[in-house]
Design an enzyme around this catalytic site. Structure first.
Site, PDB file in Angstrom:
ATOM      1  N   TYR A 143       0.867  -1.186   0.000  1.00  0.00           N
ATOM      2  CA  TYR A 143       0.000   0.000   0.000  1.00  0.00           C
ATOM      3  C   TYR A 143       0.901   1.233   0.000  1.00  0.00           C
ATOM      4  O   TYR A 143       1.854   1.316   0.775  1.00  0.00           O
ATOM      5  CB  TYR A 143      -0.881  -0.015   1.251  1.00  0.00           C
ATOM      6  CG  TYR A 143      -1.738   1.224   1.468  1.00  0.00           C
ATOM      7  CD1 TYR A 143      -1.528   2.047   2.579  1.00  0.00           C
ATOM      8  CD2 TYR A 143      -2.756   1.568   0.586  1.00  0.00           C
ATOM      9  CE1 TYR A 143      -2.323   3.169   2.794  1.00  0.00           C
ATOM     10  CE2 TYR A 143      -3.554   2.692   0.800  1.00  0.00           C
ATOM     11  CZ  TYR A 143      -3.318   3.491   1.911  1.00  0.00           C
ATOM     12  OH  TYR A 143      -4.106   4.605   2.125  1.00  0.00           O
ATOM     13  N   ASP A 238       9.217   2.621  -0.894  1.00  0.00           N
ATOM     14  CA  ASP A 238       8.230   3.243  -0.021  1.00  0.00           C
ATOM     15  C   ASP A 238       8.587   2.882   1.421  1.00  0.00           C
ATOM     16  O   ASP A 238       8.288   1.782   1.886  1.00  0.00           O
ATOM     17  CB  ASP A 238       6.818   2.765  -0.358  1.00  0.00           C
ATOM     18  CG  ASP A 238       5.786   3.446   0.533  1.00  0.00           C
ATOM     19  OD1 ASP A 238       4.583   3.399   0.194  1.00  0.00           O
ATOM     20  OD2 ASP A 238       6.175   4.009   1.576  1.00  0.00           O
ATOM     21  N   LYS A 271       5.420   8.999   8.736  1.00  0.00           N
ATOM     22  CA  LYS A 271       5.308   8.419  10.089  1.00  0.00           C
ATOM     23  C   LYS A 271       6.415   8.894  11.041  1.00  0.00           C
ATOM     24  O   LYS A 271       6.352  10.011  11.570  1.00  0.00           O
ATOM     25  CB  LYS A 271       5.221   6.904   9.992  1.00  0.00           C
ATOM     26  CG  LYS A 271       3.961   6.439   9.213  1.00  0.00           C
ATOM     27  CD  LYS A 271       3.838   4.949   9.151  1.00  0.00           C
ATOM     28  CE  LYS A 271       2.767   4.532   8.164  1.00  0.00           C
ATOM     29  NZ  LYS A 271       1.401   4.538   8.719  1.00  0.00           N
TER      30      LYS A 271
END
Ligand code: KE4
Length: 431
Positions: A143, A238, A271
């Site tokens: 994702y 990612d 994050k």
């Protein structure tokens, strides 16, 4: 006694779709009532009923120091007093860019944004602009945020262009997105054989935390690098979840130890670099990043990009994780947890497989670690849900979905792990 979680959930559902501002929070995959968090401190949070939990989500990764770290709190409070947002450059954005470039040698330049989705979306646009190519490769089970071109599931067969996973995404938008099985070298080679000249970038979660915890095998990752280099495509890591979470140098530093000279061409981050505030980033070599506006023709912008309070939070967080021994201690605590859970499952004869890297872990109610999404999804959902709720009832908060990873913070103590393992023994005994 009134369950305030339920009362709040009922109220929320009148005003917010599903009662939540992000779908996974609604507990749809596991059933039951989401816990509304009132406050959090260290490794714990308290829900609307005042019930205490050991928190193994930590906002899905950002809270690597635990909640309310004093140095981070102080930095945020100071920054807030100086101003919330200016829409103009600030020194702290330069300091944060310097820290990121120092810690991630594959990056020459970085652009700060406000979410991982924005960073992933911008990375795709930049890769297409820099190469003049349209096709992007992603992997089933990974994702990269909810940008239209990335909301794609595998089509039928191995290497086919994807179909939208979401309503509202026209097939024209996903027609250039190729979805391949993770860890499948044969499918990877077939895709580059057929489309290599038009592949702008291959985007991958190096350790896939969106199908719980699945590592890219070394041969597979080596092949991704080789084929991208051979065909002039950009390899985009990612690392929104793995960045500064699995190692100080992120997942790419783990693969660089396994594959001599390895580095990606682009990196998506989020994050941890925001420490819990809305901040993400993407970076690459200078020649690629200078294609971005205002220098180059690839447009990208954001009102709150590099927000002064968020950058203060991120900088204070990155400062703490660079302290000597931080990742050794974090890794040891995470391994203590996974070993304890493994032992509890084995004592009850429950199939259990687990893996971790740094402060990120995953577990599966199966005998072996899955290597791809299809295998992960063979998990017995009902058994996972029984485990999830059994632990939740005992004050342990794991991810409310079997395809999500878990996170340990520097604030998780030996006692927290012991309590978690004791709870697991009780729950597994009911299996
Ligand atoms: P955000 O837009 O949610 O900040 O980041 C998107 C994203 C991009 N890349 C990776 C590897 C990610 O894991 C994420 C977001 N992760 C999810 C957890 N699986 C966030 C939780 C949620 O969606 O509420």
């Amino acid at each position: 006694m009134t369950d305030r979680n339920q009362t709040l959930f009922d109220r929320a559902k009148q005003l917010i779709p599903g009662g939540v501002n992000s779908p996974v929070r609604a507990f749809k995959a596991v059933g039951g009532t989401p816990r509304f968090v009132q406050r959090a401190q260290g490794a714990h949070f308290w829900d609307a009923n005042g019930q205490k939990y050991i928190d193994y989500i930590g906002s899905w990764g950002p809270m690597i120091l635990g909640h309310g770290h004093p140095a981070v709190l102080e930095a945020v409070q100071k920054a807030a007093m100086e101003g919330f947002s200016f829409g103009a450059p600030t020194e702290r954005e330069v300091e944060l860019a310097e820290e990121i470039v120092k810690l991630v040698p594959s990056i020459d330049m970085v652009r700060l944004v406000s979410s991982g989705t924005e960073a992933g979306m911008s990375t795709i646009r930049l890769a297409r602009g820099a190469t003049g190519r349209k096709t992007i490769v992603k992997f089933e089970g990974c994702y990269h945020g909810h940008a239209d071109a990335l909301l794609v599931k595998a089509g039928s067969g191995l290497a086919t262009f994807g179909n939208p996973t979401s309503a509202g995404v026209p097939p024209e938008v996903t027609q250039h997105t190729l979805v391949l099985p993770y860890n499948d070298i044969e499918a990877l080679e077939a895709a580059f054989q057929a489309h290599g000249a038009d592949i702008a970038c291959l985007m991958i979660e190096p350790i896939a935390g969106n199908m719980n915890f699945v590592r890219a095998s070394v041969p597979f990752m080596k092949r991704c690098r080789e084929l991208c280099t051979q065909h002039g495509a950009l390899l985009a890591f990612d690392e929104v979840m793995t960045g500064f979470r699995v190692a100080l140098g992120s997942a790419q530093s783990v693969y660089a130890q396994l594959i001599p000279g390895f580095e990606p061409d682009m990196t998506v981050m989020g994050k941890v670099i925001g420490g819990g505030m809305p901040l993400a980033a993407f970076g690459a070599k200078r020649a690629v990043m200078e294609q971005l506006a205002p220098l180059g023709g690839v447009y990208q912008a954001g009102t709150l990009s590099g927000n002064p309070v968020a950058t203060a939070c991120g900088l204070a967080t990155l400062k703490e994780i660079q302290k000597p021994g931080f990742f050794e201690a974090l890794s040891a605590r995470t391994q203590q947890l996974t070993a304890g859970l493994q032992g509890a499952a084995e004592a009850a004869g429950v199939p259990f497989a687990t893996d971790s890297q740094g402060g990120m872990f995953g577990f599966f109610l199966m005998n072996e670690l899955p290597q791809n999404y299809a295998t992960v999804m063979t998990t017995d959902n009902a058994r996972f849900n029984r485990f999830f709720h059994g632990m939740l009832d005992r004050g342990v908060y794991f991810a409310p979905a079997l395809y999500e990873a878990g996170f340990v913070s520097a604030a998780h103590s030996e006692a927290d792990v012991a309590a978690t393992v004791a709870a697991a023994r009780e729950v597994f005994a009911t299996f």
